[in-house]
Design a protein around this motif. Structure first.
Motif, short mmCIF file in Angstrom:
data_model
loop_
_atom_site.label_atom_id
_atom_site.label_comp_id
_atom_site.label_asym_id
_atom_site.label_seq_id
_atom_site.Cartn_x
_atom_site.Cartn_y
_atom_site.Cartn_z
N ARG A 70 43.92 27.23 70.14
CA ARG A 70 44.48 28.47 69.61
C ARG A 70 45.77 28.21 68.82
NH1 ARG A 70 43.68 33.19 74.06
NH2 ARG A 70 41.51 32.72 74.53
N VAL A 71 46.65 27.37 69.37
CA VAL A 71 47.90 27.05 68.67
C VAL A 71 47.60 26.33 67.35
CG1 VAL A 71 49.98 25.62 68.80
CG2 VAL A 71 49.32 27.03 70.74
N HIS A 72 46.64 25.40 67.38
CA HIS A 72 46.27 24.67 66.16
C HIS A 72 45.71 25.64 65.11
CE1 HIS A 72 44.98 21.38 63.66
NE2 HIS A 72 43.75 21.87 63.63
N GLU A 73 44.87 26.57 65.52
CA GLU A 73 44.31 27.55 64.58
C GLU A 73 45.41 28.44 64.01
OE1 GLU A 73 41.34 29.57 66.85
OE2 GLU A 73 39.86 27.97 66.61
N ALA A 74 46.35 28.85 64.84
CA ALA A 74 47.46 29.69 64.37
C ALA A 74 48.31 28.93 63.35
CB ALA A 74 48.32 30.16 65.54
N ALA A 75 48.56 27.65 63.60
CA ALA A 75 49.35 26.85 62.66
C ALA A 75 48.62 26.70 61.33
CB ALA A 75 49.65 25.48 63.27
N GLU A 76 47.31 26.47 61.38
CA GLU A 76 46.53 26.36 60.15
C GLU A 76 46.55 27.68 59.37
OE1 GLU A 76 44.93 23.76 58.70
OE2 GLU A 76 45.89 22.52 60.22
N GLN A 77 46.43 28.80 60.09
CA GLN A 77 46.45 30.11 59.44
C GLN A 77 47.81 30.35 58.77
OE1 GLN A 77 43.81 32.03 59.23
NE2 GLN A 77 44.85 33.60 58.05
N LEU A 78 48.90 29.99 59.44
CA LEU A 78 50.23 30.13 58.86
C LEU A 78 50.37 29.29 57.60
CD1 LEU A 78 52.76 30.19 61.82
CD2 LEU A 78 52.78 31.68 59.84
N LYS A 79 49.86 28.07 57.64
CA LYS A 79 49.93 27.18 56.50
C LYS A 79 49.15 27.77 55.32
CE LYS A 79 49.01 22.38 55.26
NZ LYS A 79 48.43 21.11 55.74
N GLU A 80 47.96 28.28 55.57
CA GLU A 80 47.15 28.87 54.51
C GLU A 80 47.84 30.10 53.91
OE1 GLU A 80 43.30 29.69 56.14
OE2 GLU A 80 42.85 27.58 56.47
N ASN A 81 48.43 30.94 54.77
CA ASN A 81 49.12 32.13 54.29
C ASN A 81 50.30 31.77 53.41
OD1 ASN A 81 47.36 33.87 55.56
ND2 ASN A 81 48.67 34.19 57.34
N SER A 82 51.07 30.77 53.82
CA SER A 82 52.24 30.39 53.03
C SER A 82 51.83 29.81 51.68
CB SER A 82 53.12 29.40 53.80
OG SER A 82 52.46 28.18 53.96
N LEU A 83 50.76 29.01 51.65
CA LEU A 83 50.28 28.47 50.38
C LEU A 83 49.77 29.58 49.47
CD1 LEU A 83 48.39 25.23 51.53
CD2 LEU A 83 50.54 25.40 50.28
N ARG A 84 49.05 30.55 50.04
CA ARG A 84 48.55 31.66 49.25
C ARG A 84 49.70 32.49 48.67
NH1 ARG A 84 45.93 34.55 52.93
NH2 ARG A 84 47.50 36.14 52.99
N LYS A 85 50.71 32.76 49.48
CA LYS A 85 51.86 33.52 49.00
C LYS A 85 52.60 32.77 47.90
CE LYS A 85 52.75 36.24 53.13
NZ LYS A 85 53.67 36.53 54.23
N LYS A 86 52.72 31.45 48.05
CA LYS A 86 53.40 30.65 47.03
C LYS A 86 52.63 30.71 45.71
CE LYS A 86 55.16 26.00 46.22
NZ LYS A 86 55.28 24.65 46.74
N GLU A 87 51.30 30.61 45.78
CA GLU A 87 50.49 30.70 44.56
C GLU A 87 50.62 32.07 43.91
OE1 GLU A 87 46.53 29.74 45.72
OE2 GLU A 87 46.97 27.61 45.99
#
Length: 189
Positions: A70-87
């Protein structure tokens, strides 16, 4: 006389044993931590770790996913969200720059009387914004390189002060060697 051989326990028995043991550790270990003397030592950390392992086992038994997953999935989701926002931010900035450029070209093409100074001011403003954006990219690049080399912000500040003090001139080793040789000659005379 007949002898019975004990049969090996099945995997269901192991799963049930693990589940019951996890319940026991989640209840007993925190109770032992709360007993006097209350202090942070190896014993306390061992009990806390055992409690976390028991909780992880219970979470996996009830939901099918452990806490680590669960923690690993949450970290991956945060990473994806930050990359999407940056784009999205980069696309928005590019769109703004394109709109500003189109507006500027429109003003130049209109060739309005007395508008030349305002066109030049807008041109200067857009160039300043582009320069600031380029400066930010360069600064981020320097920070990333410094982090990879193991240097901190203090080193970056010292480098910046050195550049300003020396007017962006870097002294080479050959220049330093010549200066040292000249000082030695002056000292011998």
């Amino acid at each position: 006389m007949s002898t019975t051989t004990p049969q090996p326990p099945s995997s269901i028995d192991y799963a049930k044993l693990n589940h019951n043991l996890a319940i026991a550790t989640v209840i007993i270990c925190p109770a032992l931590i709360l007993l006097p003397p209350r202090k942070l030592d190896f014993y306390t950390f061992t009990l806390l770790s055992t409690t976390l392992l028991g909780g992880n086992q219970l979470a996996q038994d009830y939901t099918g996913r452990s806490l680590v997953v669960r923690v690993h999935e949450a970290a991956e989701q945060l990473k994806e969200n930050s990359l999407r926002k940056k784009e999205e931010r980069q696309k928005f900035q590019q769109k703004q720059m394109d709109q500003d450029r189109e507006a500027l070209v429109g003003k130049i093409n209109m060739n309005i009387e007395g508008g030349k100074s305002s066109v030049l001011e807008e041109l200067r403003r857009t160039q300043d914004e582009a320069g600031r954006a380029q400066w930010k990219v360069e600064r981020d690049k320097r920070e990333k390189e410094a982090a990879e080399e193991g240097r901190g912000y203090g080193d970056l500040i010292m480098d910046q002060v050195w550049e300003v003090w020396n007017w962006r001139k870097k002294t080479s080793d050959a220049d330093e060697d010549e200066n040292i040789d000249e000082e030695k000659k002056d000292g011998k005379r």
